[in-house]
Motif scaffolding. Structure first.
Motif, PDB file in Angstrom:
ATOM      1  N   LEU A 169       5.197   5.538  -4.969  1.00 10.63           N
ATOM      2  CA  LEU A 169       4.445   5.638  -3.717  1.00 10.63           C
ATOM      3  C   LEU A 169       4.859   4.557  -2.731  1.00 10.63           C
ATOM      4  N   ASN A 170       5.157   3.374  -3.236  1.00 10.83           N
ATOM      5  CA  ASN A 170       5.534   2.276  -2.338  1.00 10.83           C
ATOM      6  C   ASN A 170       6.860   2.556  -1.635  1.00 10.83           C
ATOM      7  N   PHE A 171       7.832   3.102  -2.374  1.00 11.26           N
ATOM      8  CA  PHE A 171       9.165   3.308  -1.793  1.00 11.26           C
ATOM      9  C   PHE A 171       9.326   4.689  -1.156  1.00 11.26           C
ATOM     10  N   CYS A 172       8.620   5.682  -1.672  1.00 12.18           N
ATOM     11  CA  CYS A 172       8.790   7.046  -1.164  1.00 12.18           C
ATOM     12  C   CYS A 172       7.475   7.650  -0.696  1.00 12.18           C
ATOM     13  N   GLY A 173       6.446   6.819  -0.539  1.00  7.37           N
ATOM     14  CA  GLY A 173       5.124   7.335  -0.238  1.00  7.37           C
ATOM     15  C   GLY A 173       5.020   8.051   1.097  1.00  7.37           C
ATOM     16  N   ILE A 174       5.728   7.557   2.109  1.00  3.69           N
ATOM     17  CA  ILE A 174       5.623   8.174   3.443  1.00  3.69           C
ATOM     18  C   ILE A 174       6.113   9.617   3.407  1.00  3.69           C
ATOM     19  N   SER A 175       7.204   9.859   2.686  1.00  4.13           N
ATOM     20  CA  SER A 175       7.711  11.235   2.600  1.00  4.13           C
ATOM     21  C   SER A 175       6.879  12.081   1.642  1.00  4.13           C
ATOM     22  N   ILE A 176       6.445  11.493   0.528  1.00  2.00           N
ATOM     23  CA  ILE A 176       5.641  12.243  -0.448  1.00  2.00           C
ATOM     24  C   ILE A 176       4.301  12.651   0.151  1.00  2.00           C
ATOM     25  N   GLU A 194       2.611   7.742  13.471  1.00  3.34           N
ATOM     26  CA  GLU A 194       3.179   6.497  13.977  1.00  3.34           C
ATOM     27  C   GLU A 194       3.571   5.620  12.792  1.00  3.34           C
ATOM     28  N   LYS A 195       4.687   4.906  12.927  1.00  2.00           N
ATOM     29  CA  LYS A 195       5.250   4.170  11.802  1.00  2.00           C
ATOM     30  C   LYS A 195       4.259   3.151  11.221  1.00  2.00           C
ATOM     31  N   ALA A 196       3.610   2.382  12.098  1.00  2.64           N
ATOM     32  CA  ALA A 196       2.662   1.359  11.627  1.00  2.64           C
ATOM     33  C   ALA A 196       1.469   1.992  10.924  1.00  2.64           C
ATOM     34  N   HIS A 197       0.974   3.104  11.491  1.00  4.64           N
ATOM     35  CA  HIS A 197      -0.179   3.784  10.883  1.00  4.64           C
ATOM     36  C   HIS A 197       0.211   4.407   9.541  1.00  4.64           C
ATOM     37  N   ALA A 198       1.404   5.029   9.498  1.00  2.00           N
ATOM     38  CA  ALA A 198       1.879   5.627   8.245  1.00  2.00           C
ATOM     39  C   ALA A 198       2.018   4.566   7.152  1.00  2.00           C
ATOM     40  N   TYR A 199       2.502   3.399   7.560  1.00  2.33           N
ATOM     41  CA  TYR A 199       2.660   2.293   6.614  1.00  2.33           C
ATOM     42  C   TYR A 199       1.294   1.855   6.072  1.00  2.33           C
ATOM     43  N   MET A 200       0.295   1.760   6.955  1.00  2.00           N
ATOM     44  CA  MET A 200      -1.058   1.370   6.538  1.00  2.00           C
ATOM     45  C   MET A 200      -1.685   2.420   5.619  1.00  2.00           C
TER      46      MET A 200
END
Length: 454
Positions: free
Chosen positions: A315-322, A329-335
């Motif tokens: 999830l940490n490395f591939c969480g945004i795509s999963i 937005e990048k910052a929101h997706a990261y949060m």
């Protein structure tokens, strides 16, 4: 004629002793008036004459076993606790009482050294005592010194020894034993001060409760250690790997403080309040030098920690795509990704808390409804976690999650239940892992010493 009466009396005593009667001889003699004490001070210094006595009678006194003693001895034996009787009674009386209590089975060998006199045991050399002490079940005509010698010999062989007693003479053995249990009603103050536990009802059956609660406390400590190590290992590996690879950590300081709070304080409280069960009496006793963390605990710990680390690192490395957050937005997706990692990590611990209840059993839910504190703590933790995610975002560096992401977090946590079932089918060696790893080190040290001596 003298020998005839002596044999008659001896046969009578043996007959009463075989029926668990304690024999008492009643006799008298005539004394001059000036030989008798006239006050308490003289009485304290007066020696009762034991010669020229006229025998009146020999009586047998019945001291029946308390109800439940036989069952208590059977439960102790089943639990791996060997019950030995040390008494000042005649050997025949002691043997009969031991048979009545279940300390000796009907077909058991009652010859020496299984049944032995205290004087005989005392006369043995140290080496001979060490050879016979494991076989002794009953010791009759024993003195306080014999009882102390028995305790010392057993402890010298690495045994964990518990002693019961009520008299002042029992104090040395109670003090020497690993666990001294004195009687609360008939026990003297000296015996109580020398003991570790006071049995308030003077009933041997209470010893079973002592064993059950002692094993329960030990088992609860092991449950918490397994649970705590799993949390710490998983959190440490996740943050270290993430920090080394990307320079950022998914679990913040405040989040880790919350995890430590629910795991250290609430988790310990939930697992430490597990009541004792009958299953504890099926276990073998734990040796003095056996490790606190067993191979079974290591297996359970590794299975859960590997699962948590693997899923959360993915999830940490591939969480945004999963989680399909590419369009955000990048910052929101990261949060959102870090919030899912934190939330899933907490739910993994909540569900793993159930697994920690029964490290060796498949059904981890048996008896869970009887522990109201455990259910309350787990429920309160879930409620607090929901409040943190939804209302304390600024404080914990999290954002609100939608229903689908909540389901993802709960599913990640709940997978630990079937995973624990599968893990318990993995066989573990009987030799403690610490000994397995220390043997090569000991061989290296021995080889190095051998080379240096040559």
């Amino acid at each position: 004629m003298h020998f005839l009466f002596q044999d008659f009396f001896k046969d009578a005593i043996d007959d009463m002793a075989a029926r668990t009667l304690r024999c008492v001889a009643i006799a008298y003699r005539t004394c001059e008036t000036d030989e008798l004490p006239t006050d308490e001070e003289q009485l304290a210094q007066w020696t009762l004459p034991d010669d020229d006595l006229v025998l009146l009678a020999i009586v047998g006194i019945k001291d029946p076993c308390r109800p439940g003693v036989r069952d208590a001895v059977r439960l102790c034996t089943h639990a791996g606790v060997k019950v030995r009787m040390v008494t000042g009674d005649n050997v025949q009386t002691a043997k009969a009482i031991a048979l009545e209590c279940g300390i000796l089975s009907p077909g058991a060998d009652t010859n020496e050294p299984y049944v032995i006199e205290g004087k005989r045991f005392r006369e043995l050399s140290d080496k001979q005592r060490e050879q016979v002490v494991q076989k002794i079940s009953v010791m009759g005509r024993s003195s306080p010194t014999d009882k102390l010698l028995l305790v010392q010999t057993l402890r010298k062989q690495g045994e964990v020894v518990a002693v019961t007693g009520d008299g002042t003479n029992d104090a040395p053995a109670l003090h020497e034993a690993d666990i001294g249990l004195s009687m609360g009603i008939q026990g003297t103050e000296v015996a109580k001060e020398s003991s570790d536990i006071i049995i308030l009802d003077d009933n041997f059956a209470s010893v079973v409760k002592v064993v059950r609660w002692g094993r329960s406390v030990y088992a609860n400590i092991q449950k918490f250690i397994q649970f705590q190590l799993t949390v710490n290992v998983a959190a440490l590996v996740i943050n270290v790997v993430a920090a080394v690879s990307s320079g950022d950590v998914p679990l913040t300081t405040v989040q880790l403080l919350w995890v430590n709070l629910i795991m250290d304080t609430l988790g310990a409280l939930a697992l430490a309040t597990e009541p004792p069960t009958d299953h504890l009496m099926d276990r073998t006793p734990v040796g003095r030098r056996e490790p606190l963390v067993t191979n079974i605990m290591w297996r359970n710990l590794i299975v859960q920690a590997v699962y948590q680390v693997a899923v959360l690192l993915v999830l940490n490395f591939c969480g945004i795509s999963i989680l399909k957050l590419e369009k955000d937005e990048k910052a929101h997706a990261y949060m959102v990704k870090n919030t899912v990692i934190f939330n899933a990590f907490v739910f993994c611990q909540i569900f793993n808390e159930f697994n920690a209840r029964k490290p060796e059993e498949i059904n981890v839910f048996s008896g869970v409804t009887k522990n109201h504190l455990f259910v309350g703590i787990v429920g309160a933790t879930c409620v607090l976690q929901i409040i943190i995610i939804n209302f304390l975002g600024k404080f914990t560096s999290t954002v609100r999650l939608n229903f689908q992401l909540w389901v993802v977090c709960v599913v990640i946590g709940i997978i630990s239940w079937p995973l624990a079932v599968v893990g318990k089918f993995i066989p573990v060696p009987k030799t403690p892992l610490a000994k397995v790893f220390i043997k090569p080190y000991q061989r290296c040290i021995a080889a190095r010493n051998a080379r240096s001596s040559n």
